[in-house]
Design a protein around this motif. Structure first.
Motif, PDB file in Angstrom:
ATOM      1  N   GLY A  90     -19.867 -56.757 -29.722  1.00 23.25           N
ATOM      2  CA  GLY A  90     -19.622 -58.165 -29.975  1.00 23.25           C
ATOM      3  C   GLY A  90     -18.351 -58.669 -29.311  1.00 23.25           C
ATOM      4  O   GLY A  90     -17.680 -57.953 -28.570  1.00 23.25           O
ATOM      5  N   ARG A  91     -17.984 -59.904 -29.597  1.00 23.38           N
ATOM      6  CA  ARG A  91     -16.810 -60.537 -28.993  1.00 23.38           C
ATOM      7  C   ARG A  91     -15.573 -60.268 -29.825  1.00 23.38           C
ATOM      8  O   ARG A  91     -15.594 -60.401 -31.042  1.00 23.38           O
ATOM      9  N   LEU A  92     -14.482 -59.877 -29.137  1.00 20.08           N
ATOM     10  CA  LEU A  92     -13.201 -59.624 -29.797  1.00 20.08           C
ATOM     11  C   LEU A  92     -12.132 -60.458 -29.121  1.00 20.08           C
ATOM     12  O   LEU A  92     -11.842 -60.287 -27.931  1.00 20.08           O
ATOM     13  N   LEU A 140      -8.198 -66.301 -33.285  1.00 17.02           N
ATOM     14  CA  LEU A 140      -8.031 -64.944 -32.787  1.00 17.02           C
ATOM     15  C   LEU A 140      -8.470 -63.968 -33.877  1.00 17.02           C
ATOM     16  O   LEU A 140      -8.403 -64.285 -35.069  1.00 17.02           O
ATOM     17  N   ASP A 141      -8.904 -62.769 -33.447  1.00 16.49           N
ATOM     18  CA  ASP A 141      -9.349 -61.748 -34.390  1.00 16.49           C
ATOM     19  C   ASP A 141      -8.293 -60.675 -34.633  1.00 16.49           C
ATOM     20  O   ASP A 141      -8.253 -60.073 -35.710  1.00 16.49           O
ATOM     21  N   LEU A 142      -7.452 -60.423 -33.637  1.00 17.63           N
ATOM     22  CA  LEU A 142      -6.437 -59.380 -33.732  1.00 17.63           C
ATOM     23  C   LEU A 142      -5.251 -59.797 -32.881  1.00 17.63           C
ATOM     24  O   LEU A 142      -5.417 -60.314 -31.774  1.00 17.63           O
ATOM     25  N   LEU A 258      -1.845 -57.603 -36.494  1.00 18.30           N
ATOM     26  CA  LEU A 258      -2.313 -58.461 -37.576  1.00 18.30           C
ATOM     27  C   LEU A 258      -3.793 -58.776 -37.360  1.00 18.30           C
ATOM     28  O   LEU A 258      -4.196 -59.171 -36.258  1.00 18.30           O
ATOM     29  N   HIS A 259      -4.577 -58.591 -38.401  1.00 17.65           N
ATOM     30  CA  HIS A 259      -6.011 -58.882 -38.349  1.00 17.65           C
ATOM     31  C   HIS A 259      -6.285 -60.262 -38.929  1.00 17.65           C
ATOM     32  O   HIS A 259      -5.568 -60.730 -39.811  1.00 17.65           O
ATOM     33  N   ALA A 260      -7.341 -60.881 -38.445  1.00 10.02           N
ATOM     34  CA  ALA A 260      -7.756 -62.166 -38.992  1.00 10.02           C
ATOM     35  C   ALA A 260      -8.158 -61.998 -40.446  1.00 10.02           C
ATOM     36  O   ALA A 260      -8.683 -60.954 -40.855  1.00 10.02           O
ATOM     37  N   ALA A 261      -7.918 -63.037 -41.250  1.00  9.48           N
ATOM     38  CA  ALA A 261      -8.282 -62.983 -42.666  1.00  9.48           C
ATOM     39  C   ALA A 261      -9.792 -62.852 -42.835  1.00  9.48           C
ATOM     40  O   ALA A 261     -10.267 -62.193 -43.762  1.00  9.48           O
ATOM     41  N   ARG A 262     -10.541 -63.469 -41.920  1.00 12.82           N
ATOM     42  CA  ARG A 262     -12.001 -63.384 -41.958  1.00 12.82           C
ATOM     43  C   ARG A 262     -12.515 -62.949 -40.586  1.00 12.82           C
ATOM     44  O   ARG A 262     -12.987 -63.761 -39.787  1.00 12.82           O
ATOM     45  N   PRO A 263     -12.431 -61.648 -40.290  1.00 12.97           N
ATOM     46  CA  PRO A 263     -12.788 -61.179 -38.953  1.00 12.97           C
ATOM     47  C   PRO A 263     -14.271 -61.250 -38.637  1.00 12.97           C
ATOM     48  O   PRO A 263     -14.662 -61.246 -37.480  1.00 12.97           O
ATOM     49  N   GLY A 264     -15.134 -61.314 -39.651  1.00  9.69           N
ATOM     50  CA  GLY A 264     -16.566 -61.433 -39.416  1.00  9.69           C
ATOM     51  C   GLY A 264     -17.115 -60.267 -38.611  1.00  9.69           C
ATOM     52  O   GLY A 264     -16.823 -59.099 -38.878  1.00  9.69           O
ATOM     53  N   ALA A 266     -16.325 -59.267 -35.777  1.00  8.18           N
ATOM     54  CA  ALA A 266     -15.327 -58.597 -34.949  1.00  8.18           C
ATOM     55  C   ALA A 266     -14.579 -57.507 -35.698  1.00  8.18           C
ATOM     56  O   ALA A 266     -13.710 -56.848 -35.123  1.00  8.18           O
ATOM     57  N   ARG A 267     -14.913 -57.277 -36.953  1.00 15.06           N
ATOM     58  CA  ARG A 267     -14.139 -56.342 -37.779  1.00 15.06           C
ATOM     59  C   ARG A 267     -14.090 -54.946 -37.165  1.00 15.06           C
ATOM     60  O   ARG A 267     -13.026 -54.347 -37.021  1.00 15.06           O
ATOM     61  N   SER A 268     -15.259 -54.382 -36.802  1.00 17.16           N
ATOM     62  CA  SER A 268     -15.272 -53.014 -36.281  1.00 17.16           C
ATOM     63  C   SER A 268     -14.591 -52.930 -34.929  1.00 17.16           C
ATOM     64  O   SER A 268     -13.873 -51.970 -34.643  1.00 17.16           O
ATOM     65  N   ALA A 269     -14.792 -53.948 -34.073  1.00 15.60           N
ATOM     66  CA  ALA A 269     -14.152 -53.947 -32.753  1.00 15.60           C
ATOM     67  C   ALA A 269     -12.640 -54.075 -32.890  1.00 15.60           C
ATOM     68  O   ALA A 269     -11.877 -53.402 -32.187  1.00 15.60           O
ATOM     69  N   ALA A 270     -12.189 -54.940 -33.797  1.00 13.40           N
ATOM     70  CA  ALA A 270     -10.754 -55.110 -34.031  1.00 13.40           C
ATOM     71  C   ALA A 270     -10.144 -53.814 -34.559  1.00 13.40           C
ATOM     72  O   ALA A 270      -9.044 -53.418 -34.171  1.00 13.40           O
ATOM     73  N   GLY A 271     -10.865 -53.136 -35.454  1.00 13.19           N
ATOM     74  CA  GLY A 271     -10.367 -51.873 -35.976  1.00 13.19           C
ATOM     75  C   GLY A 271     -10.249 -50.814 -34.902  1.00 13.19           C
ATOM     76  O   GLY A 271      -9.281 -50.039 -34.866  1.00 13.19           O
ATOM     77  N   ALA A 272     -11.227 -50.776 -33.984  1.00 12.83           N
ATOM     78  CA  ALA A 272     -11.201 -49.787 -32.902  1.00 12.83           C
ATOM     79  C   ALA A 272     -10.050 -50.049 -31.946  1.00 12.83           C
ATOM     80  O   ALA A 272      -9.353 -49.118 -31.510  1.00 12.83           O
ATOM     81  N   LEU A 273      -9.811 -51.326 -31.609  1.00  4.25           N
ATOM     82  CA  LEU A 273      -8.713 -51.643 -30.701  1.00  4.25           C
ATOM     83  C   LEU A 273      -7.367 -51.401 -31.383  1.00  4.25           C
ATOM     84  O   LEU A 273      -6.430 -50.890 -30.753  1.00  4.25           O
ATOM     85  N   ALA A 274      -7.263 -51.749 -32.661  1.00  8.61           N
ATOM     86  CA  ALA A 274      -6.019 -51.491 -33.384  1.00  8.61           C
ATOM     87  C   ALA A 274      -5.714 -50.000 -33.396  1.00  8.61           C
ATOM     88  O   ALA A 274      -4.563 -49.584 -33.187  1.00  8.61           O
ATOM     89  N   ALA A 275      -6.723 -49.166 -33.616  1.00  6.80           N
ATOM     90  CA  ALA A 275      -6.530 -47.713 -33.614  1.00  6.80           C
ATOM     91  C   ALA A 275      -6.073 -47.234 -32.245  1.00  6.80           C
ATOM     92  O   ALA A 275      -5.201 -46.360 -32.133  1.00  6.80           O
ATOM     93  N   ALA A 276      -6.637 -47.810 -31.177  1.00  5.94           N
ATOM     94  CA  ALA A 276      -6.244 -47.418 -29.819  1.00  5.94           C
ATOM     95  C   ALA A 276      -4.801 -47.796 -29.520  1.00  5.94           C
ATOM     96  O   ALA A 276      -4.058 -47.035 -28.891  1.00  5.94           O
ATOM     97  N   ILE A 277      -4.375 -48.963 -29.990  1.00  6.72           N
ATOM     98  CA  ILE A 277      -2.998 -49.409 -29.762  1.00  6.72           C
ATOM     99  C   ILE A 277      -2.019 -48.548 -30.555  1.00  6.72           C
ATOM    100  O   ILE A 277      -0.975 -48.145 -30.050  1.00  6.72           O
TER     101      ILE A 277
END
Length: 293
Positions: A90-92, A140-142, A258-264, A266-277
């Motif tokens: 999906g879109r992040l 923004l999502d992340l 910082l994650h969006a309050a309602r990531p929808g 994008a939640r899994s993609a945001a989590g994966a990128l946050a882990a990579a960072i």
């Protein structure tokens, strides 16, 4: 040989240079963080940190372990994602602070895109204050940015100190207003610089305003004035202003995710990128090259 939880703890300490900050990031007790590091050092048979009551520093072996730990964790995460079938898609919409323009963040993003081809990554590079506003507005999502002083939220990526920097030949006249090179509002370093000068009763004048880090660097290299900047991200061609200039202390600064309050979706993609960072946080210092974003 190496426990992934111990490697994650090691990276958190290496990136924050603080057992206390690493414990907060990981949600662990400080004693657990110390235990993880000790067990990793026992497994490696080497000291990874030198530490006393005031500071924590990586040893040469600790510097070497950084690359190994990062790669081991990347492979671990890839295997877990493959066998659990939870590949994000999906879109992040990711926002990164101007502070990271000259770091190796592009390498982390390139690797993320290679490992997650189903994710449509949209990158926004802006002032930290602007990114906070866009995140709150759901645009923004992340976000990877400086933390506002009054805001305790966010996952700590790196802890640093703000310092005054300028051209090496620059001399500050104590009888004249301090010449400032600043981001426009709502720049966080701008606010911190003005607050510090006002607190000391030191007169100032703004000689350059730019929303681009490269614009600020050009003005500083030309000797127009001084700017507040992260100590670990001082651009090439600029140096810390010596203490004899009498400029006030600027304090510490945290860079957080910082994650969006309602990531929808994008939640899994945001989590994966946050882990990579977080895994590659040691790359978020000034690199040898200056990528163009």
């Amino acid at each position: 040989m190496y426990d992934p939880s111990h490697l994650r703890t090691f990276l958190a300490v290496a990136q924050t240079l603080s057992f206390t900050q690493a414990a907060r990031r990981l949600g662990l007790r400080q004693s657990t963080v110390s235990q993880h590091v000790r067990r990793l050092e026992e497994a490696a048979g080497r000291r990874l940190f030198t530490r006393d009551t005031h500071s924590v520093e990586l040893t040469e072996d600790g510097e070497a372990m950084l690359g190994f730990a990062r790669r081991l964790l990347e492979v671990h995460e890839q295997a877990a994602a493959f066998f659990t079938g939870t590949r994000p898609r999906g879109r992040l919409r990711f926002g990164a602070s101007e502070d990271f323009v000259l770091t190796r963040l592009p390498e982390i993003l390139e690797r993320f895109r290679y490992e997650h081809p189903e994710v449509d990554l949209e990158l926004t590079v802006e002032l930290s204050g602007t990114l906070h506003e866009r995140l709150a507005a759901g645009r923004l999502d992340l976000v990877l940015a400086k933390r506002r002083p009054e805001d305790p939220h966010g996952e700590l990526v790196r802890h640093d100190r703000l310092v005054w920097i300028g051209a090496e030949r620059l001399r500050i006249d104590p009888e004249r207003p301090v010449p400032l090179i600043v981001y426009p509002p709502p720049g966080i370093t701008r606010a911190r610089a003005l607050e510090a000068l006002e607190r000391e009763g030191r007169p100032w004048r703004i000689v350059c305003t730019s929303g681009s880090l490269n614009g600020l660097i050009a003005a500083a290299r030309a000797g127009l004035g001084v700017m507040a900047h992260s100590r670990g991200l001082v651009p090439p061609g600029l140096v810390r202003v010596p203490e004899r200039a009498g400029l006030p202390e600027l304090g510490e600064v945290d860079f957080v995710l910082l994650h969006a309050a309602r990531p929808g979706t994008a939640r899994s993609a945001a989590g994966a990128l946050a882990a990579a960072i977080l895994a590659g946080g040691d790359r978020l210092h000034r690199g040898r090259h200056e990528p163009n974003w």
